[in-house]
Design a protein around this motif. Structure first.
Motif, PDB file in Angstrom:
ATOM      1  N   ILE A 112      48.482  44.196 -94.663  1.00  0.00           N
ATOM      2  CA  ILE A 112      47.388  43.428 -95.265  1.00  0.00           C
ATOM      3  C   ILE A 112      46.043  44.061 -94.946  1.00  0.00           C
ATOM      4  CG2 ILE A 112      46.144  41.231 -95.113  1.00  0.00           C
ATOM      5  CD1 ILE A 112      48.951  39.915 -94.798  1.00  0.00           C
ATOM      6  N   GLU A 113      45.874  44.492 -93.700  1.00  0.00           N
ATOM      7  CA  GLU A 113      44.582  45.047 -93.292  1.00  0.00           C
ATOM      8  C   GLU A 113      44.272  46.347 -94.030  1.00  0.00           C
ATOM      9  OE1 GLU A 113      40.935  45.770 -91.480  1.00  0.00           O
ATOM     10  OE2 GLU A 113      42.114  43.953 -91.845  1.00  0.00           O
ATOM     11  N   ILE A 114      45.267  47.234 -94.169  1.00  0.00           N
ATOM     12  CA  ILE A 114      44.991  48.503 -94.848  1.00  0.00           C
ATOM     13  C   ILE A 114      44.752  48.274 -96.333  1.00  0.00           C
ATOM     14  CG2 ILE A 114      47.389  49.153 -95.351  1.00  0.00           C
ATOM     15  CD1 ILE A 114      44.542  51.473 -94.197  1.00  0.00           C
ATOM     16  N   ARG A 115      45.470  47.345 -96.950  1.00  0.00           N
ATOM     17  CA  ARG A 115      45.237  47.033 -98.358  1.00  0.00           C
ATOM     18  C   ARG A 115      43.857  46.391 -98.545  1.00  0.00           C
ATOM     19  NH1 ARG A 115      49.807  47.355-101.640  1.00  0.00           N
ATOM     20  NH2 ARG A 115      51.786  47.498-100.503  1.00  0.00           N
ATOM     21  N   ARG A 116      43.485  45.539 -97.625  1.00  0.00           N
ATOM     22  CA  ARG A 116      42.182  44.869 -97.729  1.00  0.00           C
ATOM     23  C   ARG A 116      41.048  45.882 -97.632  1.00  0.00           C
ATOM     24  NH1 ARG A 116      38.150  43.534 -94.954  1.00  0.00           N
ATOM     25  NH2 ARG A 116      39.013  44.457 -93.063  1.00  0.00           N
ATOM     26  N   ARG A 117      41.152  46.807 -96.673  1.00  0.00           N
ATOM     27  CA  ARG A 117      40.084  47.804 -96.505  1.00  0.00           C
ATOM     28  C   ARG A 117      40.063  48.794 -97.665  1.00  0.00           C
ATOM     29  NH1 ARG A 117      40.781  51.088 -92.141  1.00  0.00           N
ATOM     30  NH2 ARG A 117      42.695  50.197 -91.301  1.00  0.00           N
ATOM     31  N   HIS A 118      41.243  49.134 -98.171  1.00  0.00           N
ATOM     32  CA  HIS A 118      41.331  50.127 -99.236  1.00  0.00           C
ATOM     33  C   HIS A 118      40.820  49.586-100.576  1.00  0.00           C
ATOM     34  CE1 HIS A 118      43.920  52.694-102.099  1.00  0.00           C
ATOM     35  NE2 HIS A 118      42.893  53.427-101.718  1.00  0.00           N
ATOM     36  N   THR A 119      41.128  48.314-100.855  1.00  0.00           N
ATOM     37  CA  THR A 119      40.801  47.749-102.166  1.00  0.00           C
ATOM     38  C   THR A 119      39.516  46.929-102.171  1.00  0.00           C
ATOM     39  OG1 THR A 119      42.081  45.729-101.743  1.00  0.00           O
ATOM     40  CG2 THR A 119      43.246  47.606-102.724  1.00  0.00           C
ATOM     41  N   GLY A 120      39.112  46.474-100.986  1.00  0.00           N
ATOM     42  CA  GLY A 120      37.946  45.601-100.921  1.00  0.00           C
ATOM     43  C   GLY A 120      38.224  44.154-101.253  1.00  0.00           C
ATOM     44  N   ARG A 121      39.480  43.848-101.540  1.00  0.00           N
ATOM     45  CA  ARG A 121      39.799  42.454-101.848  1.00  0.00           C
ATOM     46  C   ARG A 121      39.830  41.624-100.575  1.00  0.00           C
ATOM     47  NH1 ARG A 121      45.297  44.513-103.077  1.00  0.00           N
ATOM     48  NH2 ARG A 121      44.742  44.373-105.280  1.00  0.00           N
ATOM     49  N   PRO A 122      39.559  40.336-100.673  1.00  0.00           N
ATOM     50  CA  PRO A 122      39.608  39.498 -99.474  1.00  0.00           C
ATOM     51  C   PRO A 122      41.022  39.410 -98.928  1.00  0.00           C
ATOM     52  CG  PRO A 122      39.388  38.146-101.442  1.00  0.00           C
ATOM     53  CD  PRO A 122      39.204  39.574-101.877  1.00  0.00           C
ATOM     54  N   ALA A 123      41.129  39.177 -97.634  1.00  0.00           N
ATOM     55  CA  ALA A 123      42.446  39.020 -97.023  1.00  0.00           C
ATOM     56  C   ALA A 123      43.124  37.776 -97.591  1.00  0.00           C
ATOM     57  CB  ALA A 123      42.314  38.901 -95.508  1.00  0.00           C
ATOM     58  N   PRO A 124      44.446  37.821 -97.724  1.00  0.00           N
ATOM     59  CA  PRO A 124      45.139  36.636 -98.239  1.00  0.00           C
ATOM     60  C   PRO A 124      45.102  35.507 -97.226  1.00  0.00           C
ATOM     61  CG  PRO A 124      46.736  38.214 -97.423  1.00  0.00           C
ATOM     62  CD  PRO A 124      45.391  38.881 -97.344  1.00  0.00           C
ATOM     63  N   GLN A 125      45.000  34.309 -97.726  1.00  0.00           N
ATOM     64  CA  GLN A 125      45.154  33.159 -96.857  1.00  0.00           C
ATOM     65  C   GLN A 125      46.636  32.850 -96.729  1.00  0.00           C
ATOM     66  OE1 GLN A 125      42.342  29.879 -97.564  1.00  0.00           O
ATOM     67  NE2 GLN A 125      41.519  31.105 -99.242  1.00  0.00           N
ATOM     68  N   GLY A 126      47.045  32.458 -95.535  1.00  0.00           N
ATOM     69  CA  GLY A 126      48.436  32.071 -95.362  1.00  0.00           C
ATOM     70  C   GLY A 126      48.760  30.858 -96.210  1.00  0.00           C
ATOM     71  N   PRO A 127      50.030  30.552 -96.353  1.00  0.00           N
ATOM     72  CA  PRO A 127      50.406  29.382 -97.147  1.00  0.00           C
ATOM     73  C   PRO A 127      49.758  28.115 -96.612  1.00  0.00           C
ATOM     74  CG  PRO A 127      52.348  30.648 -96.491  1.00  0.00           C
ATOM     75  CD  PRO A 127      51.197  31.218 -95.744  1.00  0.00           C
ATOM     76  N   ASP A 128      49.439  27.221 -97.511  1.00  0.00           N
ATOM     77  CA  ASP A 128      48.964  25.889 -97.128  1.00  0.00           C
ATOM     78  C   ASP A 128      50.207  25.045 -96.874  1.00  0.00           C
ATOM     79  OD1 ASP A 128      47.672  23.488 -96.758  1.00  0.00           O
ATOM     80  OD2 ASP A 128      47.119  23.225 -98.874  1.00  0.00           O
ATOM     81  N   VAL A 129      50.645  25.013 -95.613  1.00  0.00           N
ATOM     82  CA  VAL A 129      51.926  24.390 -95.286  1.00  0.00           C
ATOM     83  C   VAL A 129      51.762  22.871 -95.240  1.00  0.00           C
ATOM     84  CG1 VAL A 129      53.817  24.261 -93.631  1.00  0.00           C
ATOM     85  CG2 VAL A 129      52.617  26.432 -93.994  1.00  0.00           C
ATOM     86  N   LEU A 130      52.466  22.211 -96.130  1.00  0.00           N
ATOM     87  CA  LEU A 130      52.445  20.755 -96.231  1.00  0.00           C
ATOM     88  C   LEU A 130      53.744  20.249 -95.620  1.00  0.00           C
ATOM     89  CD1 LEU A 130      51.235  20.666 -99.956  1.00  0.00           C
ATOM     90  CD2 LEU A 130      49.819  20.611 -97.882  1.00  0.00           C
ATOM     91  N   ALA A 131      53.748  20.120 -94.298  1.00  0.00           N
ATOM     92  CA  ALA A 131      54.965  19.744 -93.578  1.00  0.00           C
ATOM     93  C   ALA A 131      55.130  18.223 -93.590  1.00  0.00           C
ATOM     94  CB  ALA A 131      54.914  20.257 -92.148  1.00  0.00           C
ATOM     95  N   PHE A 132      56.381  17.798 -93.637  1.00  0.00           N
ATOM     96  CA  PHE A 132      56.668  16.360 -93.624  1.00  0.00           C
ATOM     97  C   PHE A 132      57.902  16.103 -92.768  1.00  0.00           C
ATOM     98  CE2 PHE A 132      58.843  18.309 -97.213  1.00  0.00           C
ATOM     99  CZ  PHE A 132      60.127  17.800 -97.138  1.00  0.00           C
ATOM    100  N   ASP A 133      57.964  14.918 -92.209  1.00  0.00           N
ATOM    101  CA  ASP A 133      59.151  14.514 -91.457  1.00  0.00           C
ATOM    102  C   ASP A 133      60.266  14.189 -92.448  1.00  0.00           C
ATOM    103  OD1 ASP A 133      57.920  14.738 -88.959  1.00  0.00           O
ATOM    104  OD2 ASP A 133      57.065  12.728 -89.114  1.00  0.00           O
ATOM    105  N   PRO A 134      61.410  14.843 -92.336  1.00  0.00           N
ATOM    106  CA  PRO A 134      62.477  14.638 -93.324  1.00  0.00           C
ATOM    107  C   PRO A 134      62.922  13.181 -93.374  1.00  0.00           C
ATOM    108  CG  PRO A 134      62.928  16.541 -91.929  1.00  0.00           C
ATOM    109  CD  PRO A 134      61.784  15.827 -91.307  1.00  0.00           C
ATOM    110  N   PRO A 135      62.793  12.535 -94.527  1.00  0.00           N
ATOM    111  CA  PRO A 135      63.136  11.109 -94.614  1.00  0.00           C
ATOM    112  C   PRO A 135      64.636  10.875 -94.744  1.00  0.00           C
ATOM    113  CG  PRO A 135      62.291  11.874 -96.717  1.00  0.00           C
ATOM    114  CD  PRO A 135      62.195  13.038 -95.784  1.00  0.00           C
ATOM    115  N   ALA A 136      65.104   9.770 -94.151  1.00  0.00           N
ATOM    116  CA  ALA A 136      66.517   9.416 -94.247  1.00  0.00           C
ATOM    117  C   ALA A 136      66.862   8.837 -95.610  1.00  0.00           C
ATOM    118  CB  ALA A 136      66.874   8.418 -93.151  1.00  0.00           C
ATOM    119  N   ALA A 137      65.873   8.266 -96.282  1.00  0.00           N
ATOM    120  CA  ALA A 137      66.038   7.744 -97.639  1.00  0.00           C
ATOM    121  C   ALA A 137      64.985   8.394 -98.514  1.00  0.00           C
ATOM    122  CB  ALA A 137      65.882   6.225 -97.644  1.00  0.00           C
TER     123      ALA A 137
END
Length: 286
Positions: A112-137
């Motif tokens: 990611i770092e070498i691609r970011r420096r080479h292309t000038g594009r912003p670094a990717p943001q990690g996934p927006d993890v929407l975690a939930f407690d697994p429901p029984a129902a």
């Protein structure tokens, strides 16, 4: 004509089989698209369907088995390369699956770092993890203008947690089982659904091959037929096929066993890129 469709982006298992990518299901309503799991080859299947990775508005992960996750980094990184700089929303049950998603880009920091420096594009943001407690129902875990997503814990022990998802849209209801034995939890989630995409294991055939441990935590085809009939599912689509069918006769054996279980609705033995409009005839992409 409905605008909610389901496409199998991969129908395979951990063992590579020509023509079958790793497990994955695409749910679309109009321009909105959600991907459930991302096994090997998912990004290529999306490209074959005319979709770029930035077109995916939600990724829903069912559990932490590698065959369902090895394409996730490819999806997120290719999304970035294709110009998707916003974080991808990722639904995941709290535990190993959510931890995997949070750490997803750690091993790619140097790339990611070498691609970011080479292309000038912003670094990717990690996934927006929407975690939930697994429901029984069945319980709602995510909402948007296009879909309401519910989840329920399923029976894939010793892999815990594992979940199934239901997508309710204004033009149809779609359920994706993930990996599980036939269980009351999926039956409750799938009640009245237009389309149920469910893993399928020919238990007797697998046991004959000395793989009892596989049959013990996957969905037996005969039992699946009975469950889908009780749930009143309009269309049953079989995926994650074990053992992988290599001939028309193999595929027919899956269908025969589901019918023997009592299912009388529309039944499709999945192939990669099979598209099922909710309430409409199935279409196989060439």
């Amino acid at each position: 004509m409905t605008d909610t469709t389901v496409t199998l982006t991969g129908t395979g298992t951990p063992l590579p089989v020509p023509g079958r990518a790793g497990p994955g299901t695409l749910v679309r309503r109009g321009d909105w698209a959600a991907q459930v799991d991302a096994g090997r080859g998912t990004v290529l299947r999306l490209a074959e369907l005319g979709l770029g990775c930035p077109d995916i508005g939600l990724l829903a992960l069912t559990h932490h088995h590698s065959d369902h996750l090895v394409g996730v980094a490819d999806l997120v990184l290719t999304r970035w390369v294709q110009g998707g700089f916003d974080p991808l929303p990722v639904l995941a049950p709290e535990g190993p699956t959510a931890r995997f998603a949070r750490r997803l880009l750690d091993g790619w920091a140097d790339d990611i770092e070498i691609r970011r420096r080479h292309t000038g594009r912003p670094a990717p943001q990690g996934p927006d993890v929407l975690a939930f407690d697994p429901p029984a129902a069945p319980a709602v875990v995510w909402r948007s203008a296009d879909a309401e997503v519910s989840a329920v814990s399923v029976r894939h022990e010793p892999v815990e947690p594992a979940v199934a998802y239901r997508f309710d849209t204004p033009s149809g209801a779609v359920v994706v089982s993930g990996d599980t034995r036939v269980c009351a939890e999926v039956e409750a989630l799938a009640r009245g659904a237009d389309v149920l995409v469910h893993e399928a294991c020919r238990g007797a055939a697998v046991r004959e091959r000395g793989k009892r441990f596989i049959a013990d935590y996957h969905a037996d085809t005969v039992e699946l037929g009975a469950m889908a009939e009780r749930a009143g599912v309009g269309t049953l689509v079989l995926t994650h096929l074990e053992p992988a069918p290599r001939t028309d006769e193999d595929a027919a054996a899956f269908a025969s066993e589901v019918r023997r279980g009592g299912y009388t609705g529309r039944l499709l033995v999945g192939e990669d890129r099979l598209t099922v409009p909710a309430g409409e005839p199935a279409v196989q992409h060439g």
